[in-house]
Each structure stands twice: as C-alpha cells, then as structure tokens.
Design a protein around this motif. Structure first.
Motif: not given
Length: 126
Positions: A85-111
């Motif tokens: 689901k991390i992979g899906d959320a960041i728009g890649i075709d494979i899974s990702s063990a971890s990810a991080c948000i560097v710039k929130e963009g429009e997700a600032a309030g949610l973050v």
C-alpha cells in the motif's frame, strides 16, 4: 500474527489509512522519498517531515534502524500494515518498505493531524 520487534506502538486502521492518503497527496503535490535507502538519507539530513514504515517487511532488519534514527533526529514516524500500500500510495508498481514526506504539498493539514495523533499514541504507549 505478532508485530515485528521494531514496531514500538500500534496505530489504528484509520490513522494508517490517513498516512497512506498523506503519502499519495504529497507524492502528487509535494515531494516524497521512496525506499529505505532514500528515507534513511532524508532522515539523516533532517529533511523528512513524516516517515512511514511498513510492518510486513522481510527481513525486518531492513527497516529496524529507522525508528531509532527518527527518534534521534526528532522526526515523527508511523507504522502501517502494508508495504504494497505504501508503493501504491506513492505511485510506484512495486512495494516499498518505507517512504517519507519531504514536502507536504496539499497534505500539510493531514500530516499535522497524523503527527499529533501518533504523538498522543506514543505518550500513551510509554
């Protein structure tokens, strides 16, 4: 199934879903780093705003250092059930063990909301 040894607190499905959503929005309108190597570098450089770590990583040693590193650098982190689901959320075709948000963009309030809720969980878990 028991949680891996590196999972320090448990989050509800609602908070985990919010983390996936924040990753998705940030990937489109801000900036994310994907994969454990890039996430580790972003944390070491204090660029990460929120680190998302999967619980279903095998071997667990791949991400076991991240919670310690995040605490050392005072960067908020959250555990989510699925690396796919991390992979899906960041728009890649494979899974990702971890990810991080560097710039929130429009997700600032949610973050901000996720960080507040995880902070409350961690205070309750200690």
């Amino acid at each position: 199934m028991s949680k891996p040894f590196y999972v320090r607190f448990e989050v509800s499905k609602e908070i985990a879903d919010a983390a996936y959503e924040a990753l998705q929005i940030s990937a489109k309108t801000g900036a994310v780093r994907k994969g454990t190597n890039e996430t580790t570098k972003a944390v070491e450089r204090a660029q990460a705003k929120l680190v998302v770590i999967a619980e279903d990583v095998d071997p667990p040693e791949v991400v076991a250092h991240l919670p310690l590193l995040c605490e050392e650098k005072k960067i908020p982190y959250i555990f989510v059930p699925s690396k796919a689901k991390i992979g899906d959320a960041i728009g890649i075709d494979i899974s990702s063990a971890s990810a991080c948000i560097v710039k929130e963009g429009e997700a600032a309030g949610l973050v901000k909301e996720i960080i507040a809720r995880v902070g409350a969980l961690k205070r309750g878990a200690k």
